[in-house]
Design an enzyme around this catalytic site. Structure first.
Site, PDB file in Angstrom:
ATOM      1  N   TYR A 116     -30.684  28.740  47.800  1.00  0.00           N
ATOM      2  CA  TYR A 116     -30.137  27.665  48.639  1.00  0.00           C
ATOM      3  C   TYR A 116     -30.110  26.345  47.868  1.00  0.00           C
ATOM      4  CZ  TYR A 116     -30.229  30.662  52.745  1.00  0.00           C
ATOM      5  OH  TYR A 116     -29.989  31.676  53.644  1.00  0.00           O
ATOM      6  N   CYS A 161     -29.199  36.460  58.560  1.00  0.00           N
ATOM      7  CA  CYS A 161     -30.193  35.523  58.042  1.00  0.00           C
ATOM      8  C   CYS A 161     -31.311  36.239  57.291  1.00  0.00           C
ATOM      9  CB  CYS A 161     -30.777  34.722  59.209  1.00  0.00           C
ATOM     10  SG  CYS A 161     -32.159  33.666  58.753  1.00  0.00           S
TER      11      CYS A 161
END
Length: 328
Positions: A172, A41
């Protein structure tokens, strides 16, 4: 997801802070808290970098979740028995539910857990690293850098916000867009900002000032993942990072700086994105590439001046249990 197909990130986090004065009920205490990250992440990678740079390993232990998860949250499948050895839990959601049995939002990393109660304190990733710099100062190592110096905070905040909107979150917004129009808007903003960064970093070694700051940490974790996952998986493919001279040199410079490359785990990064995002990659096939050998090649950024740690020093090697593989 918005009605026009644009990806909207839920930014409602648990904003309780761990502070020197304990005003939220959680005073800074060495050994009391556990930072939970996942190597995959980028938001969690920020916290692991700052913890290394400041030398907080002895004061703030770190649990590492595996790279894949289901809808119920990150799991500690890398640990013996599938449980975090300090918290004794299999899934990070257990710490969130101890804090709020009806917790309604995503279970995210990084998160800091209060070890005595087993309750999550915060998952506010942006504030976590700032507080490491400003609230945990009594436990910084000798020679720790100033990542958020008083005189540069306004500029750091401004640059970091631009980078968050268009780059950190922008990749994203490209990858999770559900309409062509939303994708193209996000793609345009991403590349406008990357062009701005390429120009900015052509004549200066770091984003703000002449040393590494919080702004560099925040940009690095997206750039280091760019060719491995975002370029193909998220369709951010105007250029590869390796085709952008200033940004490629800048990211290699940071990667080769203690605290950055030694917290980056490329196999777990790829496994997470290509396995978890089944709506984008339904086969779950993980690409063999890209070639990672270039990460350790000379970058030449020293010619621009700057001192990575200012008046401080590099951190020592990471603890054995926290080592990551070298890029192949």
């Amino acid at each position: 997801m918005a009605g026009d197909g644009e990806y909207k990130r839920d930014q409602n986090y648990i904003t309780t802070r761990i502070t020197a004065d304990g005003r939220d009920g959680y005073p800074v205490e060495p050994g009391r808290y556990r930072l939970v990250v996942a190597r995959a992440c980028p938001w969690a990678n920020r916290a692991s970098i700052v913890r290394r740079l400041l030398g907080l390993e002895d004061a703030l232990s770190m649990g590492i979740a595996g790279p894949t998860h289901d809808e119920r949250s990150w799991t500690f499948d890398l640990d013996p028995g599938g449980k975090d050895p300090v918290l004794g839990i299999e899934r990070l959601q257990e710490a969130f539910f101890k804090r709020d049995p009806e917790y309604p939002r995503g279970i995210t990393v990084p998160a800091i857990v209060d070890i005595p109660t087993g309750q999550v304190v915060t998952n506010d990733f942006a504030q976590i690293t700032l507080d490491m710099s400003t609230e945990w100062t009594a436990h910084h190592r000798d020679g720790a850098p100033e990542l958020y110096p008083d005189g540069l905070r306004d500029e750091i905040d401004d640059v970091a916000e631009k980078v968050f909107q268009d780059v950190n979150n922008g990749v994203y917004r490209c990858g999770f867009a559900s309409s062509q129009e939303a994708y193209e808007r996000a793609y345009g903003k991403l590349w406008d900002r990357l062009d701005w960064l390429e120009e900015r970093l052509a004549t200066r070694r770091y984003l703000v000032g002449d040393t590494i700051t919080e702004a560099d940490v925040r940009l690095f974790t997206t750039l280091v993942r760019f060719d491995a996952v975002y370029h193909g998986h998220f369709k951010t493919n105007r250029h590869k990072l390796t085709e952008l001279p200033a940004l490629w040199g800048y990211t290699r410079d940071l990667f080769q700086t203690p605290g950055f490359g030694d917290t980056t785990h490329f196999p777990q990064i790829k496994e997470h994105y290509y396995v978890v995002h089944t709506m984008i990659n339904p086969t779950g096939i993980i690409p063999s590439g890209p070639d990672l050998s270039g990460w350790l090649t000379p970058h030449g950024r020293e010619e621009l001046g700057g001192r990575p740690f200012g008046d401080g020093t590099p951190p020592g090697p990471p603890p054995e249990a926290e080592r990551v593989p070298d890029p192949a």
